[in-house]
Design an enzyme around this catalytic site. Structure first.
Site, mmCIF file in Angstrom:
data_model
loop_
_atom_site.group_PDB
_atom_site.id
_atom_site.type_symbol
_atom_site.label_atom_id
_atom_site.label_comp_id
_atom_site.label_asym_id
_atom_site.label_seq_id
_atom_site.Cartn_x
_atom_site.Cartn_y
_atom_site.Cartn_z
ATOM 1 N N ASN A 267 0.751 -1.360 0.088
ATOM 2 C CA ASN A 267 0.028 0.123 0.070
ATOM 3 C C ASN A 267 0.848 1.443 0.022
ATOM 4 O OD1 ASN A 267 -2.628 -1.013 0.041
ATOM 5 N ND2 ASN A 267 -2.248 -1.855 2.040
ATOM 6 N N ASP B 260 10.298 -7.769 -1.281
ATOM 7 C CA ASP B 260 10.862 -7.658 0.170
ATOM 8 C C ASP B 260 12.335 -7.188 -0.124
ATOM 9 O OD1 ASP B 260 10.021 -8.064 2.823
ATOM 10 O OD2 ASP B 260 11.754 -9.598 3.026
#
Length: 201
Positions: free
Chosen positions: A10, A72
């Protein structure tokens, strides 16, 4: 042919960087929030790739099988045996702020001389297409950890990280966004992913 790719994040800055780097004709990008989807899987892998895959698979399931992209990333410091690594965002605790993480890093490296403050930002991207096929790409930027925070543009550990590509003179947070994207670990991973997708097209 139009394709919607769900970004398993987000973070608006990250979403914009991804959309600009992977501007294939017909591709549209949206975040989980854009779709009104909540997906917050436990990231319990011990590698960046493992955690990116956990996020990608969870977002794919939550979005009904759409194409998804997850990343990540984190900071790997040689003098700390690779820490903070996959715990970069939680280095000073589960709800740690950037300031708390940076303070802990400086404290841990307080007695470490410049020559041994080598470090790198690492990023792994996992893209799962609509048909379930997967592409993985990695990006790295080498540098060292400074002795004090400098710069206003970055976030996370950027104010402490002195990339080799800047001659060790400026932190990532002292670089303008377009400069950072040109050399950053995520930028490098996105360029690698774009090349892999183009090869398979």
């Amino acid at each position: 042919m139009r394709k919607t790719v769900v970004i398993a994040s987000n973070n608006a800055h990250k979403a914009r960087e991804i959309a600009e780097a992977l501007d294939f004709p017909g591709w549209e990008f949206c975040t989980l929030r854009d779709l009104g989807i909540a997906s917050d899987p436990e990231e319990d892998a011990d590698t960046f790739e493992g955690n990116a895959r956990i996020k990608a698979r969870a977002a794919r399931e939550a979005s009904g099988g759409r194409a998804v992209l997850a990343d990540d990333s984190g900071l790997v410091v040689d003098a700390l045996d690779g820490a903070p690594g996959v715990r970069s965002a939680r280095y000073a605790g589960e709800d740690a702020t950037d300031a708390a993480n940076n303070a802990k890093l400086l404290d841990e490296l307080a007695d470490v001389p410049d020559a041994q403050r080598t470090a790198r930002f690492m990023c792994t991207l996992v893209f799962i297409d609509e048909d379930g096929s997967e592409e993985v790409a990695h990006g790295v930027v080498e540098g060292r950890i400074g002795h004090a925070e400098r710069g206003e543009h970055g976030f996370g550990y950027d104010p402490l990280f002195l990339p080799d590509v800047f001659g060790g003179e400026r932190t990532l947070a002292e670089a303008l966004p377009q400069e950072k994207n040109a050399v950053s670990h995520r930028g490098n991973a996105l360029r690698a992913l774009r090349a892999r997708i183009e090869e398979g097209a």
